[in-house]
Design an enzyme around this catalytic site. Structure first.
Site, mmCIF file in Angstrom:
data_model
loop_
_atom_site.group_PDB
_atom_site.id
_atom_site.type_symbol
_atom_site.label_atom_id
_atom_site.label_comp_id
_atom_site.label_asym_id
_atom_site.label_seq_id
_atom_site.Cartn_x
_atom_site.Cartn_y
_atom_site.Cartn_z
ATOM 1 N N GLU A 263 -10.973 -7.854 12.948
ATOM 2 C CA GLU A 263 -12.301 -7.286 13.204
ATOM 3 C C GLU A 263 -12.557 -7.184 14.709
ATOM 4 O O GLU A 263 -13.149 -6.203 15.187
ATOM 5 C CB GLU A 263 -13.374 -8.146 12.537
ATOM 6 C CG GLU A 263 -13.304 -8.164 11.020
ATOM 7 C CD GLU A 263 -13.561 -6.805 10.402
ATOM 8 O OE1 GLU A 263 -14.389 -6.047 10.946
ATOM 9 O OE2 GLU A 263 -12.937 -6.501 9.370
ATOM 10 N N TRP A 266 -10.610 -4.285 15.836
ATOM 11 C CA TRP A 266 -11.229 -3.005 15.452
ATOM 12 C C TRP A 266 -12.163 -2.509 16.550
ATOM 13 O O TRP A 266 -12.268 -1.310 16.813
ATOM 14 C CB TRP A 266 -11.984 -3.166 14.137
ATOM 15 C CG TRP A 266 -12.642 -1.913 13.655
ATOM 16 C CD1 TRP A 266 -13.926 -1.509 13.889
ATOM 17 C CD2 TRP A 266 -12.053 -0.877 12.839
ATOM 18 N NE1 TRP A 266 -14.181 -0.301 13.285
ATOM 19 C CE2 TRP A 266 -13.042 0.113 12.628
ATOM 20 C CE3 TRP A 266 -10.786 -0.712 12.270
ATOM 21 C CZ2 TRP A 266 -12.803 1.252 11.878
ATOM 22 C CZ3 TRP A 266 -10.556 0.429 11.525
ATOM 23 C CH2 TRP A 266 -11.556 1.402 11.329
ATOM 24 N N TRP A 294 -23.778 19.861 3.853
ATOM 25 C CA TRP A 294 -24.748 18.771 3.795
ATOM 26 C C TRP A 294 -26.099 19.293 3.323
ATOM 27 O O TRP A 294 -26.470 20.439 3.593
ATOM 28 C CB TRP A 294 -24.927 18.140 5.179
ATOM 29 C CG TRP A 294 -23.697 17.575 5.803
ATOM 30 C CD1 TRP A 294 -23.015 18.068 6.884
ATOM 31 C CD2 TRP A 294 -22.991 16.395 5.401
ATOM 32 N NE1 TRP A 294 -21.939 17.279 7.178
ATOM 33 C CE2 TRP A 294 -21.895 16.237 6.283
ATOM 34 C CE3 TRP A 294 -23.169 15.452 4.383
ATOM 35 C CZ2 TRP A 294 -20.996 15.181 6.189
ATOM 36 C CZ3 TRP A 294 -22.273 14.408 4.282
ATOM 37 C CH2 TRP A 294 -21.201 14.268 5.178
ATOM 38 N N ASN A 332 -22.089 -6.690 7.022
ATOM 39 C CA ASN A 332 -21.070 -5.653 7.157
ATOM 40 C C ASN A 332 -20.738 -4.962 5.837
ATOM 41 O O ASN A 332 -20.618 -3.734 5.769
ATOM 42 C CB ASN A 332 -19.790 -6.252 7.754
ATOM 43 C CG ASN A 332 -18.717 -5.199 7.967
ATOM 44 O OD1 ASN A 332 -18.907 -4.253 8.704
ATOM 45 N ND2 ASN A 332 -17.590 -5.361 7.288
ATOM 46 N N TRP A 350 -23.601 12.375 8.006
ATOM 47 C CA TRP A 350 -23.388 11.034 8.548
ATOM 48 C C TRP A 350 -24.065 10.850 9.908
ATOM 49 O O TRP A 350 -24.465 9.732 10.277
ATOM 50 C CB TRP A 350 -21.889 10.732 8.686
ATOM 51 C CG TRP A 350 -21.132 11.608 9.642
ATOM 52 C CD1 TRP A 350 -20.469 12.772 9.361
ATOM 53 C CD2 TRP A 350 -20.967 11.395 11.060
ATOM 54 N NE1 TRP A 350 -19.902 13.298 10.497
ATOM 55 C CE2 TRP A 350 -20.178 12.473 11.560
ATOM 56 C CE3 TRP A 350 -21.393 10.405 11.945
ATOM 57 C CZ2 TRP A 350 -19.828 12.580 12.897
ATOM 58 C CZ3 TRP A 350 -21.038 10.509 13.287
ATOM 59 C CH2 TRP A 350 -20.272 11.585 13.749
ATOM 60 N N TRP A 373 -19.063 5.055 11.008
ATOM 61 C CA TRP A 373 -19.693 6.110 10.211
ATOM 62 C C TRP A 373 -18.678 7.189 9.830
ATOM 63 O O TRP A 373 -18.667 7.658 8.693
ATOM 64 C CB TRP A 373 -20.875 6.721 10.964
ATOM 65 C CG TRP A 373 -22.138 5.948 10.743
ATOM 66 C CD1 TRP A 373 -22.670 4.973 11.525
ATOM 67 C CD2 TRP A 373 -23.012 6.060 9.612
ATOM 68 N NE1 TRP A 373 -23.815 4.469 10.964
ATOM 69 C CE2 TRP A 373 -24.056 5.123 9.803
ATOM 70 C CE3 TRP A 373 -23.029 6.856 8.481
ATOM 71 C CZ2 TRP A 373 -25.100 4.973 8.881
ATOM 72 C CZ3 TRP A 373 -24.064 6.711 7.556
ATOM 73 C CH2 TRP A 373 -25.079 5.782 7.760
#
Length: 454
Positions: A263, A266, A294, A332, A350, A373
């Site tokens: 993590e 990341w 969308w 998370n 998004w 996202w």
């Protein structure tokens, strides 16, 4: 010779290379510039500004303990630093290097006017330095992580200077309270104050609290009702603690810390992505999805508002969105569920969700927020496929979110564990709690239909 120490998202004194280098050279003028001009539409959101206020107060106190102080100025960074240099006779500026596109632009502008010395230290390794055999930066996380391990561990953390000398005469400083970073009318930050202690001391306190839980992190991090997350993301974002400090701390406790270290890695990976794609917060990483239809218009806007307010009729989603509004943070696992629901079930772009998180998260980080996202949306250079759709009701039950839902959705406090994940289907939805704005199957089919049309 007096030097300027330019703080941004690096609000600490320990393991801070710019602080150490500046202190070794002689008198130092530490400065923080509230620069809303350089980022323009990417200036900090409301939640981040609350955190910033308290973090700056903590940093100033730490500097004063060492004989210095924090100078506060507002304006465009390069212009403010140039003016401060003229006032004080300083010609050199020390800072930690940043990788958001606006900060890279600011560094170029400052370097044209002053001697700018950039140091590394906000990440495990300098973004862009972990490359393929062909010398190219990685776009996919898994090989990035595999190669990063060859660079680990990071150098041991450096201690903060015991003393920091200041100039004979301090330049004028603005007053923190005058910046209006904390809300007053209305004061929506009560939950923030109860949840967080911004600043370097608060970061180390949070780390100490997490260390005994490292061994259970692999499982506990997915359980919203269990305090399994480190909650270090905000402290990392504002640079109140270095990733090297965290790495060395967690690898010294019992248990396998690999999942947690991934993590932390990341976060490095996300910076590598925005270094390659500076507009990643606004443009799809996969151009093939640019034509996705969308939903827009009144109905979509009403659904977006219901999602933002935690009134979708999906308890796990609503609990997460209400936790976000109350505390500036969301678990998370629930972030993934809530984001997937907006994108797939509601078929809303998004970028609308990313902008909401940018304003409401205390850990709103451009790299991590954009990458996360786009990963969920299936639009990223490394991401889930769009047609992979999370089932929020099943996720809620699988990860035992009953207690979490009761905490944040009090309308459901009296609903049994077996029914609280989907009170609509169980026939026990309280009148005060909204019905689902769309059924799971209907939302899933609408998303798949949009994918087929694309």
């Amino acid at each position: 010779m007096t030097t300027i120490l330019w703080f941004r998202r690096d609000l600490r004194l320990s393991d801070q290379a710019a602080v150490i280098a500046a202190a070794e050279e002689g008198p130092v003028i530490p400065v923080y510039i509230l620069d809303d001009e350089t980022p323009r539409h990417r200036k900090m959101g409301g939640a981040s500004r609350w955190w910033l206020h308290h973090s700056l107060a903590a940093l100033d106190a730490s500097l004063r303990d060492r004989g210095a102080r924090l100078i506060l100025r507002r304006g465009r960074s390069d212009a403010v630093l140039a003016a401060l240099a003229r006032e004080t006779g300083a010609t050199r500026v020390h800072c930690l290097r940043h990788y958001e596109p606006w900060w890279r632009n600011a560094e170029h502008a400052v370097a044209k006017k002053l001697e700018l010395v950039c140091h590394d230290g906000n990440y495990l390794v300098p973004p862009g330095s972990v490359t393929t055999g062909a010398g190219q930066p990685y776009r996919i996380y898994t090989p990035f992580w595999r190669t990063l391990q060859g660079h680990m561990p990071p150098p041991p953390p450096m201690a903060a200077p015991e003393a920091i000398s200041g100039p004979e005469a301090w330049p004028a400083s603005e007053i923190l309270a005058d910046w209006g970073l904390v809300p007053t009318r209305p004061d929506w930050a009560g939950g923030f104050r109860a949840e967080w202690i911004p600043g370097e001391a608060g970061a180390h306190e949070r780390l100490a609290d997490f260390l005994p839980k490292v061994a259970q992190y692999d499982i506990a991090r997915n359980l919203p009702s269990v305090e399994g997350s480190s909650r270090l993301s905000s402290h990392l974002h504002f640079g109140e603690i270095s990733p090297a400090t965290i790495w060395h701390s967690v690898t010294q406790v019992k248990g396998d810390p690999t999942t947690f270290l991934k993590e932390i890695a990341w976060r490095d990976y996300a910076q590598n992505v925005i270094l390659q794609f500076p507009d990643y917060g606004a443009r799809n990483g996969r151009g093939a999805l640019d034509g996705l239809a969308w939903r827009t218009g009144g109905a979509a806007e009403a659904d977006l508002l219901a999602w933002q307010q935690g009134r979708t009729g999906y308890p796990i989603v609503d609990a997460g969105m209400r936790q976000l509004w109350a505390t500036g943070w969301m678990h998370n696992r629930v972030r993934m569920i809530a984001a997937s629901f907006l994108i797939k079930h509601l078929l809303i772009d998004w970028r609308d969700g990313e902008r909401w998180f940018w304003d409401t998260l205390v850990d709103a980080d451009y790299g991590s927020n954009s990458v996360n996202w786009q990963w969920t949306a299936g639009t990223g250079v490394d991401s889930n496929m769009f047609v992979r759709i999370m089932a929020p009701l099943a996720q809620s039950e699988k990860f035992d979110a009953a207690a979490y839902i009761r905490q944040w959705v009090p309308e459901l406090a009296g609903v049994a564990d077996s029914e609280i994940h989907d009170p609509d289907a169980a026939g026990c939805r309280p009148v005060a709690y909204p019905a689902k704005i769309i059924g799971h199957r209907d939302g899933r089919e609408r998303a798949l239909a949009a994918a087929r049309q694309l």
